[in-house]
Design an enzyme around this catalytic site. Structure first.
Site, PDB file in Angstrom:
ATOM      1  N   ASP A   1       0.823  -1.205   0.000  1.00 11.52           N
ATOM      2  CA  ASP A   1       0.000   0.000   0.000  1.00 11.52           C
ATOM      3  C   ASP A   1       0.862   1.262   0.000  1.00 11.52           C
ATOM      4  OD1 ASP A   1      -1.203  -2.230   1.772  1.00 11.52           O
ATOM      5  OD2 ASP A   1      -2.956  -1.088   1.130  1.00 11.52           O
ATOM      6  N   LYS A   2       0.319   2.332  -0.580  1.00 11.94           N
ATOM      7  CA  LYS A   2       1.002   3.623  -0.516  1.00 11.94           C
ATOM      8  C   LYS A   2       0.743   4.295   0.830  1.00 11.94           C
ATOM      9  CE  LYS A   2       1.314   8.264  -2.344  1.00 11.94           C
ATOM     10  NZ  LYS A   2       0.938   9.260  -3.357  1.00 11.94           N
TER      11      LYS A   2
END
Length: 637
Positions: A270-271
């Site tokens: 995930d960012k």
């Protein structure tokens, strides 16, 4: 089953933590497989690939602008996410108020949770000096030159350069100065220039725009000496904050002047999170990598070792999540009931909302058009004007396309041509509008396959919702289980002894079988309604032929634990990160009388699963950005 209260999710604001400034091509499966593209470790998907590079900062959108953008987005209903498996009452909370509220640790192929806990360089790397290394390399540079180079390395003069005149000019002397700069200041590159008969060595930043233009026109650097008894790949742990895996790889590539495909990893992360994962790179020393810690933003590298093999996508066993849900409304009893259900029963293994895009044109609509071989619709869906707020340059590009149908004119409206729209327009300007298939091929392969995988995912979600509606949480005659990699249809007698956790359902394709109860026939009806033939899932373009895959319908997380905590300061992190531990920063202290309550949960998931779907089951919330932003606006007001 009781309806849940809506979740409140705030529009994220910037957050500074740790790591201060001074401190994609996989072949399609020929046989059906157990599905493995996912949030929880897998090839790059959707937004992390089709976002234009370099056109926006990591800062978040203004709340009202973001809310307007999401008015025309998708809800869970649009992508087949309809059911829950538990009957507890839902409660609201704030999900990802800070990116540090979502922490992901990779679980490697040996089942070990990956941590960053050692920044030192292994002894063998220190001993393996290049044979021609000069012992007094540092004496070649003056203190003033070192100061200038240090500022250049730390981005304080990113687009500039430092020129060093070589007075005692010889090839050997110039070679030593080149090596001294590169060894002492990783991230800098050098070249020799002649000015009015005098020789200068010019150092410039490998990540600067001007520098990158130079890099593209110069030859690759000479290979460094590499001892035969050292493994060819340096494996290291990458700790990153608020940055997706591909962005992090691109940053490292620019600093080290490597192609991104020199790096390998087991899955993307995930960012908007703190994530920790293993990376491998070919023939780059641990010492060079460790030097980068001086100038990287929101990234740290450590736990270096040398091995003889790279990493492969999907090799991981899963990921371990630490998630904080702030401002919860549920009582302690409600929280315990929800978490016990997650631990004992699990959640429906839906594809999460990030699989389907965030704009008014869902990715699965493009995927459906590709499978129907309707290339004019593919072009139209990607390029036409769409409702909802977008970045201004994209709005201008779409308007130009709608007005003129001229790919070159529309392309000029884009400051960065590497977004999906730019790549398609470039292809159309090269090959013409009568050759859309070839033009579409200029989009990177993983991005193109994302569209058809998104369509498969929407079909799977829809059919699983129907399966849960029809038969609940028990195995029935006609369900499918896997024996090895082969799907087997259960008889009534076999179903009596099977757990719901072993039941799989297929993603549509030419090499899968379907349940023999009425849900199986539902696949045919759904694809027929979409203009597709379930008996002919091969495509004229080989890349878009779907073999299909199988996916478990219920996932039960491992290592589930939770606690309700009280706190007073909403700006304080509630998770003790690996980087904070390395810095000997104290763990967060909770005030039992604090005015805010949060649920901190931990759990491990296998590959091909979405943590957001586990959280959805706990809170009974709609996880779509559209719904969350509507609640956001209400919360802010």
């Amino acid at each position: 089953m009781a309806e849940s209260e809506p979740v409140t999710v705030v529009v994220p604001v910037g957050e500074k933590r740790g790591c201060p400034e001074d401190e994609k091509d996989d072949a399609p499966s020929k046989k059906p497989k157990f599905e493995s593209d996912h949030e929880n470790g897998g090839p790059p998907q959707q937004d992390e690939m089709d976002e234009p590079e370099g056109d926006a900062s990591d800062g978040e959108e203004d709340g009202d602008t973001f809310a307007n953008m999401m008015k025309h987005g998708l809800t869970e209903l649009d992508v087949g996410i309809l059911k829950y498996v538990s009957d507890h009452e839902g409660f609201s909370g704030v999900l990802k108020e800070r990116y540090s509220d979502f922490v992901v640790h990779e679980i490697n192929k040996n089942g070990k949770i990956v941590h960053l806990d050692d920044l030192s360089v292994p002894a063998e790397a220190e001993e393996a000096q290049e044979p021609e290394q000069q012992p007094k390399e540092c004496d070649l540079l003056t203190e003033e030159q070192k100061k200038q180079l240090g500022e250049l390395q730390l981005f304080k003069n990113k687009e500039g350069n430092v020129s060093i005149e070589v007075l005692d000019d010889s090839k050997e002397k110039r070679t030593l100065v080149h090596k001294a700069i590169k060894n002492q200041f990783p991230g800098l590159e050098t070249k020799t220039e002649e000015r009015e008969g005098r020789k200068f060595i010019v150092a410039y930043h490998a990540a600067g725009k001007k520098a990158l233009a130079e890099v593209k026109t110069t030859t690759a650097p000479r290979k460094h000496f590499w001892p035969k008894n050292r493994g060819s790949f340096c494996h290291f742990v990458l700790y990153k904050e608020n940055k997706d895996t591909m962005d992090a790889i691109n940053v490292l590539s620019k600093f080290l002047r490597l192609r991104p495909n020199m790096f390998s990893y087991m899955g993307t992360k995930d960012k908007r999170a703190i994530t920790v994962q293993e990376i491998a790179v070919l023939k780059i020393t641990a010492e060079r990598l460790a030097h980068l810690n001086k100038c990287l933003m929101n990234l740290k590298l450590g736990n270096f070792c040398y091995k003889n093999h790279p990493l492969k996508l999907g090799e991981l066993q899963g990921n371990h999540f630490t998630v904080v849900i702030r401002n919860i409304t549920g009582t302690d009893e409600q929280v315990d009931q929800a978490m016990k259900s997650l631990k004992q029963t699990g959640f429906i293994n839906y594809y999460g909302m990030q699989r389907f895009g965030t704009t008014a044109v869902p990715t699965h609509h493009v995927g459906r058009a590709i499978l129907k071989n309707d290339w004019n619709e593919v072009m139209d869906l990607i390029l036409k004007p769409r409702p909802g707020a977008e970045k201004e340059f994209l709005v201008r590009c779409r308007e130009e396309w709608a007005k003129t149908q001229d790919p070159e004119a529309a392309l000029k409206k884009l400051p960065n041509k590497r977004c999906v729209e730019g790549q398609l327009l470039r292809g159309l300007s090269m090959y013409g509008k009568k050759n859309i298939v070839t033009a579409f091929g200029l989009i990177p392969r993983n991005n193109r396959l994302m569209y058809i995988h998104s369509y498969q995912s929407r079909v799977w979600n829809t059919m699983v919702s129907r399966r849960i509606e029809a038969f609940g949480l028990k195995a029935v005659k006609g369900d499918l289980v896997l024996k090895g990699t082969t799907a087997h249809v259960l008889s009534a007698e076999e179903a009596e002894n099977q757990s719901i956790h072993n039941i799989v359902m297929p993603l549509p394709g030419f090499d899968v079988i379907y349940p023999t109860h009425h849900i199986g026939e539902g696949y045919r009806e759904l694809l027929t309604a979409d203009g597709l033939d379930i008996d002919n899932m091969r495509h004229k373009v080989k890349d878009y032929s779907l073999a299909g895959a199988y996916r478990r319908i219920i996932i039960r997380p491992a290592d589930v634990s939770w606690e309700v905590i009280n706190y007073d300061d909403p700006r304080v992190s509630l998770v003790h990160s690996d980087f904070e531990k390395l810095e000997n920063k104290p763990a967060p202290v909770f005030n039992k009388e604090g005015k805010y309550r949060a649920l901190r949960m931990e759990f491990s998931l296998p590959p091909s699963t979405y943590a957001t779907m586990a959280i959805r089951e706990v809170l009974k919330l709609d996880t779509s950005i559209k719904k969350q932003t509507q609640l956001n606006t209400t919360w802010f007001n």
